[in-house]
Design a protein around this motif. Structure first.
Motif, PDB file in Angstrom:
ATOM      1  N   LEU A 121       8.742  -2.004 -12.915  1.00 16.32           N
ATOM      2  CA  LEU A 121       8.645  -0.610 -12.508  1.00 16.32           C
ATOM      3  C   LEU A 121       7.198  -0.154 -12.342  1.00 16.32           C
ATOM      4  CD1 LEU A 121      11.480   0.944 -14.692  1.00 16.32           C
ATOM      5  CD2 LEU A 121      11.595   0.189 -12.309  1.00 16.32           C
ATOM      6  N   ASN A 122       6.251  -1.004 -12.755  1.00 15.43           N
ATOM      7  CA  ASN A 122       4.833  -0.683 -12.609  1.00 15.43           C
ATOM      8  C   ASN A 122       4.095  -1.883 -12.008  1.00 15.43           C
ATOM      9  OD1 ASN A 122       2.273   0.335 -12.719  1.00 15.43           O
ATOM     10  ND2 ASN A 122       2.291   0.808 -14.910  1.00 15.43           N
ATOM     11  N   PRO A 123       4.227  -2.080 -10.694  1.00 10.51           N
ATOM     12  CA  PRO A 123       3.651  -3.261 -10.035  1.00 10.51           C
ATOM     13  C   PRO A 123       2.142  -3.403 -10.212  1.00 10.51           C
ATOM     14  CG  PRO A 123       5.180  -2.129  -8.584  1.00 10.51           C
ATOM     15  CD  PRO A 123       4.961  -1.222  -9.756  1.00 10.51           C
ATOM     16  N   ASP A 124       1.426  -2.300 -10.405  1.00 12.18           N
ATOM     17  CA  ASP A 124      -0.036  -2.367 -10.545  1.00 12.18           C
ATOM     18  C   ASP A 124      -0.447  -3.201 -11.756  1.00 12.18           C
ATOM     19  OD1 ASP A 124      -0.390  -0.843  -8.296  1.00 12.18           O
ATOM     20  OD2 ASP A 124      -0.572   1.051  -9.377  1.00 12.18           O
ATOM     21  N   GLU A 125       0.415  -3.259 -12.759  1.00  7.99           N
ATOM     22  CA  GLU A 125       0.095  -4.029 -13.960  1.00  7.99           C
ATOM     23  C   GLU A 125       0.234  -5.539 -13.714  1.00  7.99           C
ATOM     24  OE1 GLU A 125       2.555  -2.664 -17.113  1.00  7.99           O
ATOM     25  OE2 GLU A 125       1.496  -0.758 -17.363  1.00  7.99           O
ATOM     26  N   ILE A 126       1.025  -5.909 -12.718  1.00 15.36           N
ATOM     27  CA  ILE A 126       1.298  -7.325 -12.452  1.00 15.36           C
ATOM     28  C   ILE A 126       0.127  -8.010 -11.759  1.00 15.36           C
ATOM     29  CG2 ILE A 126       2.817  -8.933 -11.223  1.00 15.36           C
ATOM     30  CD1 ILE A 126       4.144  -7.579 -13.607  1.00 15.36           C
ATOM     31  N   LYS A 127      -0.515  -7.291 -10.819  1.00 12.42           N
ATOM     32  CA  LYS A 127      -1.557  -7.870  -9.959  1.00 12.42           C
ATOM     33  C   LYS A 127      -1.039  -9.142  -9.286  1.00 12.42           C
ATOM     34  CE  LYS A 127      -5.385  -5.935 -12.627  1.00 12.42           C
ATOM     35  NZ  LYS A 127      -6.619  -6.210 -13.422  1.00 12.42           N
ATOM     36  N   PRO A 128      -0.062  -8.976  -8.411  1.00 12.83           N
ATOM     37  CA  PRO A 128       0.596 -10.150  -7.787  1.00 12.83           C
ATOM     38  C   PRO A 128      -0.286 -10.865  -6.772  1.00 12.83           C
ATOM     39  CG  PRO A 128       1.351  -8.130  -6.761  1.00 12.83           C
ATOM     40  CD  PRO A 128       0.481  -7.705  -7.915  1.00 12.83           C
ATOM     41  N   ASP A 129       0.041 -12.136  -6.536  1.00 15.38           N
ATOM     42  CA  ASP A 129      -0.585 -12.903  -5.457  1.00 15.38           C
ATOM     43  C   ASP A 129       0.089 -12.608  -4.124  1.00 15.38           C
ATOM     44  OD1 ASP A 129      -2.072 -14.337  -7.439  1.00 15.38           O
ATOM     45  OD2 ASP A 129      -0.313 -15.602  -7.748  1.00 15.38           O
ATOM     46  N   LEU A 130       1.380 -12.239  -4.210  1.00 15.98           N
ATOM     47  CA  LEU A 130       2.169 -12.103  -2.996  1.00 15.98           C
ATOM     48  C   LEU A 130       3.283 -11.078  -3.195  1.00 15.98           C
ATOM     49  CD1 LEU A 130       2.972 -13.203  -0.127  1.00 15.98           C
ATOM     50  CD2 LEU A 130       4.397 -14.897  -1.324  1.00 15.98           C
ATOM     51  N   LEU A 131       3.470 -10.257  -2.194  1.00 13.72           N
ATOM     52  CA  LEU A 131       4.616  -9.346  -2.132  1.00 13.72           C
ATOM     53  C   LEU A 131       5.503  -9.827  -0.991  1.00 13.72           C
ATOM     54  CD1 LEU A 131       6.272  -6.700  -2.578  1.00 13.72           C
ATOM     55  CD2 LEU A 131       4.624  -5.567  -1.037  1.00 13.72           C
ATOM     56  N   ILE A 132       6.772 -10.093  -1.286  1.00 15.01           N
ATOM     57  CA  ILE A 132       7.728 -10.476  -0.247  1.00 15.01           C
ATOM     58  C   ILE A 132       8.707  -9.317  -0.057  1.00 15.01           C
ATOM     59  CG2 ILE A 132       9.482 -12.123   0.492  1.00 15.01           C
ATOM     60  CD1 ILE A 132       8.192 -14.219  -1.276  1.00 15.01           C
ATOM     61  N   ILE A 133       8.770  -8.815   1.168  1.00 14.52           N
ATOM     62  CA  ILE A 133       9.661  -7.699   1.499  1.00 14.52           C
ATOM     63  C   ILE A 133      10.777  -8.231   2.382  1.00 14.52           C
ATOM     64  CG2 ILE A 133       9.853  -5.506   2.714  1.00 14.52           C
ATOM     65  CD1 ILE A 133       6.965  -4.914   1.902  1.00 14.52           C
ATOM     66  N   LEU A 134      12.002  -7.958   1.979  1.00 14.69           N
ATOM     67  CA  LEU A 134      13.165  -8.509   2.680  1.00 14.69           C
ATOM     68  C   LEU A 134      13.971  -7.431   3.394  1.00 14.69           C
ATOM     69  CD1 LEU A 134      13.129 -10.195  -0.435  1.00 14.69           C
ATOM     70  CD2 LEU A 134      14.188 -11.729   1.218  1.00 14.69           C
ATOM     71  N   ASP A 135      14.514  -7.801   4.543  1.00 11.39           N
ATOM     72  CA  ASP A 135      15.444  -6.988   5.323  1.00 11.39           C
ATOM     73  C   ASP A 135      14.782  -5.790   6.012  1.00 11.39           C
ATOM     74  OD1 ASP A 135      18.069  -6.780   6.328  1.00 11.39           O
ATOM     75  OD2 ASP A 135      18.509  -5.139   4.949  1.00 11.39           O
ATOM     76  N   THR A 136      13.479  -5.825   6.182  1.00 11.82           N
ATOM     77  CA  THR A 136      12.769  -4.874   7.032  1.00 11.82           C
ATOM     78  C   THR A 136      11.424  -5.475   7.378  1.00 11.82           C
ATOM     79  OG1 THR A 136      11.947  -2.616   7.289  1.00 11.82           O
ATOM     80  CG2 THR A 136      11.704  -3.610   5.112  1.00 11.82           C
ATOM     81  N   ASN A 137      10.870  -5.074   8.513  1.00  7.38           N
ATOM     82  CA  ASN A 137       9.503  -5.459   8.830  1.00  7.38           C
ATOM     83  C   ASN A 137       8.612  -4.232   8.941  1.00  7.38           C
ATOM     84  OD1 ASN A 137       9.878  -4.493  11.633  1.00  7.38           O
ATOM     85  ND2 ASN A 137      11.143  -6.338  11.851  1.00  7.38           N
ATOM     86  N   GLN A 138       9.121  -3.106   8.392  1.00  6.82           N
ATOM     87  CA  GLN A 138       8.376  -1.852   8.401  1.00  6.82           C
ATOM     88  C   GLN A 138       7.850  -1.566   6.999  1.00  6.82           C
ATOM     89  OE1 GLN A 138      11.856   0.251  10.423  1.00  6.82           O
ATOM     90  NE2 GLN A 138      10.126   1.257  11.413  1.00  6.82           N
ATOM     91  N   GLY A 139       6.544  -1.727   6.819  1.00  4.14           N
ATOM     92  CA  GLY A 139       5.946  -1.512   5.511  1.00  4.14           C
ATOM     93  C   GLY A 139       6.141  -0.113   4.982  1.00  4.14           C
ATOM     94  N   GLU A 140       6.179   0.882   5.883  1.00  5.20           N
ATOM     95  CA  GLU A 140       6.321   2.267   5.441  1.00  5.20           C
ATOM     96  C   GLU A 140       7.657   2.535   4.752  1.00  5.20           C
ATOM     97  OE1 GLU A 140       7.007   2.214   9.998  1.00  5.20           O
ATOM     98  OE2 GLU A 140       5.688   1.253   8.521  1.00  5.20           O
ATOM     99  N   LEU A 141       8.651   1.672   4.983  1.00  9.40           N
ATOM    100  CA  LEU A 141       9.934   1.838   4.301  1.00  9.40           C
ATOM    101  C   LEU A 141       9.887   1.302   2.875  1.00  9.40           C
ATOM    102  CD1 LEU A 141      12.552   0.965   7.081  1.00  9.40           C
ATOM    103  CD2 LEU A 141      11.772   3.205   6.306  1.00  9.40           C
ATOM    104  N   CYS A 142       8.734   0.754   2.498  1.00  9.71           N
ATOM    105  CA  CYS A 142       8.554   0.228   1.140  1.00  9.71           C
ATOM    106  C   CYS A 142       7.342   0.863   0.453  1.00  9.71           C
ATOM    107  CB  CYS A 142       8.381  -1.287   1.171  1.00  9.71           C
ATOM    108  SG  CYS A 142       9.779  -2.148   1.887  1.00  9.71           S
TER     109      CYS A 142
END
Length: 324
Positions: A69-90
């Motif tokens: 619920l707090n992605p900023d704490e993770i500091k990920p290498d990669l974000l995978i977004i599924l079922d859309t190619n519109q970043g604004e929907l995420c």
């Protein structure tokens, strides 16, 4: 870019966030859960980062999925977004990851009109009937063995977006994949009921009201539907409970185009478009800042009421010669 290059992006990452579009659905959640299971099998650190509340009927797919619920704490290498190619929907997740120089991979089967970005990668297959089909291929490419959890999630994805294998884009591939998945210990009938058997007496009463208020235009070739927050509250319904109703109106032989405007907040509306055998839905959606499939698309708009939105839709329908 060849798919092997995107697979390499996944394999090189160690801390991965998975997400899907706001107002998530069975394809987005199912393909996400399947990919989660595959990445766990590769000993990746992986979490689901929701951008809004997941509708209850999809919760069975997330029982063994870790949520962040707090992605900023993770500091990920990669974000995978599924079922859309519109970043604004995420957003704000997508925007925040880009600002932190985190790579983003979109996996989707909708038309892609986005501009290139150095941090953004895409696996987009328009011929796929669901994002689950693409994730099935990704998992195979990563040489991850199938298991019951992954199979159940993928079967859910395929079942939802093809509407129980009725909309398969004139291809046998969805059936081929489903046949392989059904060989695992999954409850296919239970999945069907979890996804679609959510009608209630209140929803039936709501449908009756909607049928009476539907607006038919151009010799019954166009039908318009609207639903307010007050109506949803009256019938004890959530937004996800009514998203499937517009599809029923396209079963009317004369209907070529249907729109369904649902009030999501005081000033924001989710608009769904459907067209029977034509690409009108996508043409109108893209003009109004949305996207989707050729015959099933949508958008989110801010407005002071239904009248303004219906006029915008009618303007686009006149431009494509559907409305006089």
């Amino acid at each position: 870019m060849p798919i092997d290059s995107q697979i390499d992006v996944i394999l090189k990452a160690q801390k991965i966030l998975l997400s899907t579009h706001r107002n998530s659905d069975g394809d987005g959640i199912g393909s996400l859960a399947a990919l989660y299971g595959a990445l766990k099998n590769l000993n990746k650190q992986v979490w689901f980062a929701p951008v809004d509340e997941v509708p209850k009927r999809y919760s069975y797919m997330l029982e063994n999925v870790d949520t962040c619920l707090n992605p900023d704490e993770i500091k990920p290498d990669l974000l995978i977004i599924l079922d859309t190619n519109q970043g604004e929907l995420c957003n704000p997740l997508y925007k925040n990851c880009i600002s932190q120089n985190c790579k983003v991979l979109f996996i989707d089967h909708h038309v892609d009109d986005s501009k290139p970005h150095p941090l953004v990668f895409r696996i987009v297959k328009l011929e796929a009937a669901s994002t689950g089909e693409i994730v099935f291929d990704v998992i195979k490419k990563m040489n991850v063995p199938m298991n019951d959890f992954i199979a159940a999630a993928l079967y859910s994805s395929l079942t939802f977006d093809t509407q129980a294998f009725k909309l398969v884009k004139n291809s046998s591939r969805s059936h081929f994949i489903a046949g392989e998945l059904a060989g695992y210990k999954i409850n296919t009938e239970g999945i069907q009921r979890a996804l679609f058997a959510h009608w209630t007496p209140d929803k039936m009463l709501f449908l009756s009201e909607l049928i009476h208020s539907a607006k038919y235009m151009s010799n019954n070739s166009i039908v318009g539907l609207t639903v307010s927050l007050k109506q949803l509250e009256k019938y004890k319904l959530e937004g996800d409970d009514v998203n499937d109703i517009v599809d029923m109106f396209t079963l009317i032989p004369t209907v070529k185009f249907a729109y369904f405007i649902r009030q999501a907040s005081d000033s924001e509306y989710k608009i769904s478009f459907r067209s029977a055998g034509y690409d009108y839905a996508y043409k109108v959606a893209i003009k109004l800042g949305g996207g989707g499939h050729k015959s099933s698309s949508g958008t989110w708009l801010k407005a002071d009421g239904f009248t303004m939105l219906e006029e915008k839709i009618k303007t686009e329908l006149r431009l494509i010669k559907l409305l006089d």
